[in-house]
Write a protein that holds these residues in place. Structure first.
Motif, PDB file in Angstrom:
ATOM      1  N   GLN A 149       0.844  -1.186   0.000  1.00 41.71           N
ATOM      2  CA  GLN A 149       0.000   0.000   0.000  1.00 41.71           C
ATOM      3  C   GLN A 149       0.883   1.242   0.000  1.00 41.71           C
ATOM      4  O   GLN A 149       1.736   1.422   0.866  1.00 41.71           O
ATOM      5  CB  GLN A 149      -0.928   0.019   1.207  1.00 41.71           C
ATOM      6  N   LEU A 150       0.651   2.110  -0.984  1.00 41.61           N
ATOM      7  CA  LEU A 150       1.460   3.315  -1.147  1.00 41.61           C
ATOM      8  C   LEU A 150       0.665   4.591  -0.901  1.00 41.61           C
ATOM      9  O   LEU A 150       1.257   5.660  -0.767  1.00 41.61           O
ATOM     10  CB  LEU A 150       2.065   3.358  -2.553  1.00 41.61           C
ATOM     11  N   VAL A 151      -0.653   4.492  -0.875  1.00 39.47           N
ATOM     12  CA  VAL A 151      -1.494   5.657  -0.618  1.00 39.47           C
ATOM     13  C   VAL A 151      -2.015   5.551   0.806  1.00 39.47           C
ATOM     14  O   VAL A 151      -2.732   4.609   1.151  1.00 39.47           O
ATOM     15  CB  VAL A 151      -2.666   5.731  -1.619  1.00 39.47           C
ATOM     16  N   HIS A 152      -1.626   6.524   1.621  1.00 43.80           N
ATOM     17  CA  HIS A 152      -2.006   6.553   3.034  1.00 43.80           C
ATOM     18  C   HIS A 152      -2.527   7.937   3.388  1.00 43.80           C
ATOM     19  O   HIS A 152      -2.473   8.868   2.592  1.00 43.80           O
ATOM     20  CB  HIS A 152      -0.800   6.202   3.921  1.00 43.80           C
ATOM     21  N   GLY A 153      -3.015   8.070   4.607  1.00 45.07           N
ATOM     22  CA  GLY A 153      -3.537   9.342   5.084  1.00 45.07           C
ATOM     23  C   GLY A 153      -4.993   9.194   5.453  1.00 45.07           C
ATOM     24  O   GLY A 153      -5.387   8.245   6.148  1.00 45.07           O
ATOM     25  N   VAL A 154      -5.826  10.104   4.966  1.00 42.41           N
ATOM     26  CA  VAL A 154      -7.261  10.064   5.253  1.00 42.41           C
ATOM     27  C   VAL A 154      -7.869   8.724   4.852  1.00 42.41           C
ATOM     28  O   VAL A 154      -8.749   8.187   5.535  1.00 42.41           O
ATOM     29  CB  VAL A 154      -7.983  11.218   4.532  1.00 42.41           C
ATOM     30  N   VAL A 155      -7.400   8.151   3.756  1.00 48.22           N
ATOM     31  CA  VAL A 155      -7.980   6.896   3.280  1.00 48.22           C
ATOM     32  C   VAL A 155      -7.841   5.780   4.311  1.00 48.22           C
ATOM     33  O   VAL A 155      -8.704   4.888   4.399  1.00 48.22           O
ATOM     34  CB  VAL A 155      -7.353   6.483   1.928  1.00 48.22           C
ATOM     35  N   ASP A 156      -6.788   5.805   5.134  1.00 46.69           N
ATOM     36  CA  ASP A 156      -6.626   4.769   6.155  1.00 46.69           C
ATOM     37  C   ASP A 156      -7.770   4.815   7.163  1.00 46.69           C
ATOM     38  O   ASP A 156      -8.273   3.766   7.585  1.00 46.69           O
ATOM     39  CB  ASP A 156      -5.285   4.939   6.874  1.00 46.69           C
ATOM     40  N   ASP A 157      -8.176   6.008   7.557  1.00 46.68           N
ATOM     41  CA  ASP A 157      -9.311   6.171   8.465  1.00 46.68           C
ATOM     42  C   ASP A 157     -10.574   5.602   7.829  1.00 46.68           C
ATOM     43  O   ASP A 157     -11.354   4.884   8.471  1.00 46.68           O
ATOM     44  CB  ASP A 157      -9.488   7.655   8.796  1.00 46.68           C
TER      45      ASP A 157
END
Length: 452
Positions: free
Chosen positions: A80-88
């Motif tokens: 997984q390379l896209v993190h941030g708000v999407v993790d929530d």
């Protein structure tokens, strides 16, 4: 009311002001979700304007049912390379029992994460409310009021009538660059030759005999082999709108998602979703293709004999319409060369996915060790409107570059960067003046991954 044969003149009127905000985000897809949450978490009075009564964009209204572009190859390993708000958001969907395990395809070169649409809607509600975002559903951007080079107010159509919304900063996550278009930002439409990435109407099939279906179409390409066999053995019985059909199980293996249609206009090119007549005709054509394809599933594909269509997406799934001409346009070569940028705000991990006439054409990065690319801040900014950012599939990209970065992973990245910047912007600053190093530091603090 004066008029002529082709036009009607609408009398001028005074509009009630719905409210005044620091940041107004238009569109509640992945870019709009990330933008509004990020702005609110950093202290901005934030309003999200959404045309439907629920959030998720093409992921719910378009029936996509999976997140693409969150995972990509780095150092040769899929991660997984896209993190941030999407993790929530992923945690919240999972807590509602609606998140599937990652699914690989294309010989392990892509990985998606499917979800239950209802769980996504509820999780998005929870995330925005907890962040303090105000929501205005069933509202459609209709115009802007300009003061010099700035947007002073957004005009929306609602069930309470036409209203104005004042704000210091605006973020266009409409998918079609509606607000940017109203404000005079130049744009390109589709491929510039009268077509675009072809749209599709998505649907879901329930009551599937999962073991037999998985054995028959467990691989992404297997359903296309069955289509080819049927076309040879029973010529003329079935008409398939495209090759490259995608038929995959959801979290409940008795329910499958189907991405198999392709919507053309009367000229045989991709339907233009900014054209009201074509959009209306396209809705009819999408459902016609679904009934045709479902007949093939029931008659020819093991495990689907007793199946039923359980849902057709509320609207045709749009991949491409307007793209603004911003300060930098992400290109197809940027995707293929795994480009890096000094003003990076996150990672795009999806390859070029060109929905061309009758097929899907894929373009993967040449470097298999780093099969991803940076997304630059400059693709969100423009030289025309000083207090407007554009994020999501209508940001500044070429036709080829957009075929990759339009996926939900890239949209989450662009949205989080836009919302964070809108909250950090100092009084009197324009978005082109922002200190990118400060923005990058804050994004990193908020969990965004930079492949440094």
């Amino acid at each position: 009311m004066a008029s002529d044969f082709n036009t009607v003149t609408e009398p001028a009127r005074r509009l009630p002001v719905y409210g005044e905000f620091d940041v107004v985000v238009i569109g509640g897809g992945p870019a709009g979700l990330a933008a509004s949450v990020s702005a609110a978490r950093h202290g901005a009075r934030t309003l999200l304007v959404e045309r439907y009564g629920f959030l998720g964009g093409m992921g719910t209204a378009g029936g996509v049912t999976n997140f693409a572009g969150l995972y990509g190859r780095r150092n040769g390993e899929m991660q997984q390379l896209v993190h941030g708000v999407v993790d929530d958001l992923l945690v919240r969907i999972d807590a509602l029992g609606g998140l599937n395990q990652p699914q690989d395809g294309m010989q392990g070169r892509i990985r998606v994460r499917s979800y239950d649409v209802s769980a996504y809607k509820c999780a998005a509600d929870q995330m925005l409310v907890s962040a303090g975002v105000q929501l205005l559903f069933h509202a459609w951007a209709a115009a802007v009021v300009m003061e010099g080079r700035s947007i002073a107010a957004l005009v929306v159509e609602t069930k309470s009538g036409r209203q104005a919304i004042r704000a210091h900063r605006f973020i266009d996550c409409s998918g079609d660059a509606d607000v940017a278009h109203f404000a005079g930002v130049p744009f390109e439409l589709g491929d510039g030759q009268g077509s675009a990435l072809f749209p599709s109407t998505m649907f879901r099939v329930g009551h599937v005999d999962a073991p037999r279906a998985l054995a028959a179409v467990g691989e992404f390409s297997a359903i296309n082999k069955l289509m080819d066999e049927s076309a040879l053995s029973k010529p003329g019985r079935y008409r398939f709108p495209r090759q490259g059909a995608i038929l995959r199980p959801n979290k409940n293996p008795t329910e499958w998602r189907a991405n198999v249609t392709q919507i053309r206009n009367a000229a045989g090119m991709a339907m233009d979703a900014t054209n009201a007549r074509q959009l209306s005709d396209g809705e009819l054509e999408g459902r016609r293709q679904i009934t045709e394809y479902f007949r093939f599933l029931k008659n020819e594909v093991p495990g689907f004999e007793q199946s039923a269509i359980v849902d057709i997406a509320p609207q045709v799934g749009i991949r491409e319409t307007r793209r603004i001409c911003g300060d930098y346009a992400l290109t197809g070569e940027d995707i293929l060369s795994s480009a890096r940028f000094d003003d990076v705000v996150g990672i795009n991990a999806w390859p070029m996915e060109m929905h061309v006439d009758g097929a899907i054409s894929w373009g993967f990065p040449r470097d298999e060790q780093r099969a991803c690319n940076d997304l630059p801040w400059r693709m969100l900014t423009n030289s025309v409107v000083s207090n407007l950012l554009v994020a999501g599939r209508c940001a500044s990209m070429t036709h080829e570059g957009q075929s990759a970065a339009r996926a939900s992973g890239g949209c989450f990245v662009m949205g989080q960067a836009a919302g964070t910047a809108a909250a950090l912007l100092a009084s009197g600053q324009t978005f082109r003046d922002i200190n990118v190093a400060v923005l990058q530091h804050q994004l990193s603090q908020d969990g965004v991954f930079f492949d440094r």
